[in-house]
Structure formats: C-alpha cells, structure tokens
Design an enzyme around this catalytic site. Structure first.
Site, PDB file in Angstrom:
ATOM      1  N   LYS A  10      32.072 -28.253 113.962  1.00  0.00           N
ATOM      2  CA  LYS A  10      33.035 -28.827 114.911  1.00  0.00           C
ATOM      3  C   LYS A  10      33.387 -30.229 114.437  1.00  0.00           C
ATOM      4  O   LYS A  10      32.480 -31.004 114.102  1.00  0.00           O
ATOM      5  CB  LYS A  10      32.385 -28.890 116.303  1.00  0.00           C
ATOM      6  CG  LYS A  10      33.129 -29.706 117.313  1.00  0.00           C
ATOM      7  CD  LYS A  10      32.211 -30.600 118.159  1.00  0.00           C
ATOM      8  CE  LYS A  10      31.671 -31.755 117.363  1.00  0.00           C
ATOM      9  NZ  LYS A  10      30.999 -32.800 118.158  1.00  0.00           N
ATOM     10  N   PRO A  89      24.100 -29.703 108.509  1.00  0.00           N
ATOM     11  CA  PRO A  89      23.100 -30.707 108.864  1.00  0.00           C
ATOM     12  C   PRO A  89      23.027 -30.846 110.385  1.00  0.00           C
ATOM     13  O   PRO A  89      24.034 -30.679 111.069  1.00  0.00           O
ATOM     14  CB  PRO A  89      23.632 -31.990 108.219  1.00  0.00           C
ATOM     15  CG  PRO A  89      25.073 -31.746 107.918  1.00  0.00           C
ATOM     16  CD  PRO A  89      25.247 -30.267 107.790  1.00  0.00           C
ATOM     17  N   ALA A  92      24.297 -34.371 113.492  1.00  0.00           N
ATOM     18  CA  ALA A  92      25.213 -34.909 112.489  1.00  0.00           C
ATOM     19  C   ALA A  92      26.634 -35.116 112.997  1.00  0.00           C
ATOM     20  O   ALA A  92      27.512 -35.489 112.236  1.00  0.00           O
ATOM     21  CB  ALA A  92      25.230 -33.978 111.277  1.00  0.00           C
ATOM     22  N   GLY A  97      23.719 -27.534 116.625  1.00  0.00           N
ATOM     23  CA  GLY A  97      23.085 -26.746 117.686  1.00  0.00           C
ATOM     24  C   GLY A  97      24.066 -26.290 118.762  1.00  0.00           C
ATOM     25  O   GLY A  97      23.921 -25.189 119.302  1.00  0.00           O
ATOM     26  N   SER A  98      25.069 -27.110 119.074  1.00  0.00           N
ATOM     27  CA  SER A  98      26.051 -26.727 120.107  1.00  0.00           C
ATOM     28  C   SER A  98      26.859 -25.527 119.661  1.00  0.00           C
ATOM     29  O   SER A  98      27.140 -24.615 120.444  1.00  0.00           O
ATOM     30  CB  SER A  98      27.024 -27.876 120.396  1.00  0.00           C
ATOM     31  OG  SER A  98      26.335 -29.013 120.819  1.00  0.00           O
ATOM     32  N   ASP A 120      28.922 -30.562 124.556  1.00  0.00           N
ATOM     33  CA  ASP A 120      29.738 -30.114 123.420  1.00  0.00           C
ATOM     34  C   ASP A 120      29.840 -28.598 123.320  1.00  0.00           C
ATOM     35  O   ASP A 120      30.546 -28.090 122.461  1.00  0.00           O
ATOM     36  CB  ASP A 120      29.084 -30.591 122.113  1.00  0.00           C
ATOM     37  CG  ASP A 120      29.759 -31.833 121.574  1.00  0.00           C
ATOM     38  OD1 ASP A 120      30.755 -32.276 122.171  1.00  0.00           O
ATOM     39  OD2 ASP A 120      29.277 -32.334 120.555  1.00  0.00           O
TER      40      ASP A 120
HETATM   41  O1  C5P Z   1      25.090 -32.950 126.579  1.00  0.00           O
HETATM   42  P1  C5P Z   1      24.415 -33.317 125.287  1.00  0.00           P
HETATM   43  O2  C5P Z   1      22.987 -32.883 125.221  1.00  0.00           O
HETATM   44  O3  C5P Z   1      25.211 -32.904 124.089  1.00  0.00           O
HETATM   45  O4  C5P Z   1      24.433 -34.922 125.245  1.00  0.00           O
HETATM   46  C1  C5P Z   1      23.481 -35.680 124.589  1.00  0.00           C
HETATM   47  C2  C5P Z   1      23.471 -37.081 125.162  1.00  0.00           C
HETATM   48  O5  C5P Z   1      24.693 -37.745 124.802  1.00  0.00           O
HETATM   49  C3  C5P Z   1      23.421 -37.151 126.662  1.00  0.00           C
HETATM   50  O6  C5P Z   1      22.110 -37.150 127.121  1.00  0.00           O
HETATM   51  C4  C5P Z   1      24.110 -38.473 126.965  1.00  0.00           C
HETATM   52  O7  C5P Z   1      23.217 -39.545 126.763  1.00  0.00           O
HETATM   53  C5  C5P Z   1      25.151 -38.557 125.871  1.00  0.00           C
HETATM   54  N1  C5P Z   1      26.475 -38.078 126.319  1.00  0.00           N
HETATM   55  C6  C5P Z   1      27.254 -38.867 127.138  1.00  0.00           C
HETATM   56  N2  C5P Z   1      28.489 -38.428 127.523  1.00  0.00           N
HETATM   57  C7  C5P Z   1      28.962 -37.245 127.119  1.00  0.00           C
HETATM   58  C8  C5P Z   1      28.192 -36.422 126.264  1.00  0.00           C
HETATM   59  C9  C5P Z   1      26.944 -36.862 125.878  1.00  0.00           C
HETATM   60  O8  C5P Z   1      26.853 -39.964 127.532  1.00  0.00           O
HETATM   61  N3  C5P Z   1      30.170 -36.854 127.506  1.00  0.00           N
END
Ligand code: C5P
Length: 267
Positions: A10, A89, A92, A97-98, A120
């Site tokens: 992505k 990777p 990255a 993983g998403s 994501d």
């Molecule tokens: O949702 P995900 O596990 O991908 O997000 C990882 C971290 O990135 C979240 O815990 C948060 O700290 C930050 N994040 C955020 N705003 C978003 C997406 C992610 O602050 N829209």
C-alpha cells in the site's frame, strides 16, 4: 482445498493529517494506491489454526495472535493453516500486516471486521486507488488516478507509527484539493507534487535513514515518504527509467530494500 490471496504493498501518495480526535487518533486525508509487489497468503481450512512464514522478511513475524492474520481468522470464526510469504518489509509504511489482514478478511468473506484490525485495514480491502479519510474507515475509490512507475526504497529502519504521530506538532492541516479529477497524467503529477505527507518531517527527525532514502531518489518526478515511514517512493516517467534508477540505488545501498514497481491505475 487451497485458497490463495495477494496482499499488495500500500502506498500513500499523499497523507494529510487534518486533526486529532478526543481519543488520540488522527484524522487523515490520503490518496492510497497499490503496487504489483506484495505478500502472498495461502489458506487451507483445518480444525486448528497455524501460521507458517517464509520469504525474505519472515524473520520476526509473529505466528500467534500478535499476527493480524490470526486475529482476522478469529474475527471470521475460521480455523486452518495459513502460509504467509513475507516479501514486504514490516513496520515500513507500505501496509505489510494491514494488507495481509485485509487479504485474509477478503478470502474468508469477513470484510466487515476490517477497522477492528487497524485504521489501515479498510483501505486494503480493495486494490484500486482510494481516498481515505476519517481515521481510515472512510474510503472511496478515485477513478482517475493513473498507473504509476515508481521505485520503493526502504532503508531498513523500523519507525513506530505512534511515535511519528506524537512528534507531529501541527495536527490541523489542510486536506487534499477536493476535486480529485485530472485531464491527463501530467495534470495528475502536477497536482500530486503540490500535496504532502505530513508525517514525513516528524518521521525523518531522529531517523537520518529517511532523508537518505529521499535523497537517493533525487531525480524522480516526485519523491515522498509513504505512511509513517520509513519506505519512500520516487515516481518516474516510465518503467524503464524506474528500473535504471532502482538498479543504481540498489548498487549503492546493497542493504536497502529497493524495488521498481507499477501501481494499479487506469492506464
Ligand atoms: O490502527 P493502527 O494499529 O494501524 O494504528 C497504529 C497507531 O497509529 C495507533 O495506535 C495510533 O497511535 C496511530 N494512529 C493515529 N491515527 C490514525 C491511525 C493510527 O493516531 N488515523
């Protein structure tokens, strides 16, 4: 019965941070595309759950419920054996993983659980260009984005996403130009060059490998970081120019992950 799925890289062509919610999550406005490199997943239904990992980035990939594939299967209420060929990777900024989680939700018909697995994941359910808003849950296909020849460069540093968001000082920034329609590829690239990744500066401060990757891509039409880093991309006029640039960078930096790719688009 074996089911196979492709989990493409992505790429956030833009990543504008437009605000922050009371719960700490950030509001985004991002144009997301997918490349022709990615992880591969095979699934065989079985009474128990297991993940085997192979491929160049298999080291350090968890094979239990820390892996989003495991959690996707749990949410879908399905058991079986997953074989993950990890070509991307991790940590990255290019899905990793998403994209794996989205591919599994897709193959198990459990797309409704996407947001529960990460902000994501919803955008990774489709491999077409999309505009992603909200914290990632609001996704709309954008028809007019051309296929792009680009080079992806990951300099091998892992940048934790929460730290990058925490370092971002200005949380309220302008979103993308809302028109998102372009008469031709040149107009698209002119528009894209004027957009931003608001996480690029906070990710680069304290991670000198990121400015190094960006400067290795100098000469490309557009150079930018994807997601919260550390992968950066350079857009080139055609596939051959991208291949030449990728070879040059890979020769100078043999330890970096460098790939010439084409993104999914309309041409
Ligand atoms: O949702 P995900 O596990 O991908 O997000 C990882 C971290 O990135 C979240 O815990 C948060 O700290 C930050 N994040 C955020 N705003 C978003 C997406 C992610 O602050 N829209």
């Amino acid at each position: 019965m074996t089911i196979e799925a492709f989990a493409p890289a992505k790429i956030n062509l833009t990543l504008h941070v437009t605000g922050q919610r009371a719960d700490g999550y950030h509001l985004l406005d991002s144009l997301v595309v997918f490349a022709d490199v990615g992880d591969r997943i095979r699934f065989v239904p079985a009474p128990s759950k297991r993940i085997d990992v192979s491929g160049p980035f298999s080291v350090g990939v968890p094979t239990d419920d820390r892996n989003l594939i495991w959690r996707a299967a749990d949410l879908a209420g399905v058991t079986g054996h997953f074989s993950l060929e990890k070509n991307l990777p991790h940590g990255a900024g290019i899905g990793g993983g998403s994209s794996d989680a989205a591919a599994v939700l897709r193959l198990l018909g459990a797309e409704a659980h996407a947001l529960a697995l990460g902000a994501d994941v919803p955008v990774c359910l489709l491999d077409v260009p999309q505009r992603m808003r909200g914290i990632g849950e609001d996704v709309t296909p954008v028809g007019a984005v051309p296929a792009l020849d680009m080079v992806l460069v990951n300099p091998g540093v892992h940048v934790p996403t929460p730290e990058v968001f925490a370092r971002l000082r200005q949380k309220e920034n302008a979103g993308m130009d809302a028109r998102l329609g372009w008469p031709d590829v040149a107009a698209f690239k002119d528009w894209l060059a004027a957009q931003r990744n608001d996480l690029q500066t906070p990710a680069a401060s304290g991670n000198p490998a990121i400015p190094a990757a960006l400067s290795a891509l100098k000469g490309a039409e557009i150079v930018r970081m994807s997601g919260s880093g550390a992968t950066c991309f350079g857009i080139y006029p055609d596939a051959q120019t991208a291949e030449v640039a990728a070879d040059r960078i890979a020769q100078k930096q043999p330890r970096w992950w460098v790939r010439a790719v084409r993104t999914v688009g309309w041409s």
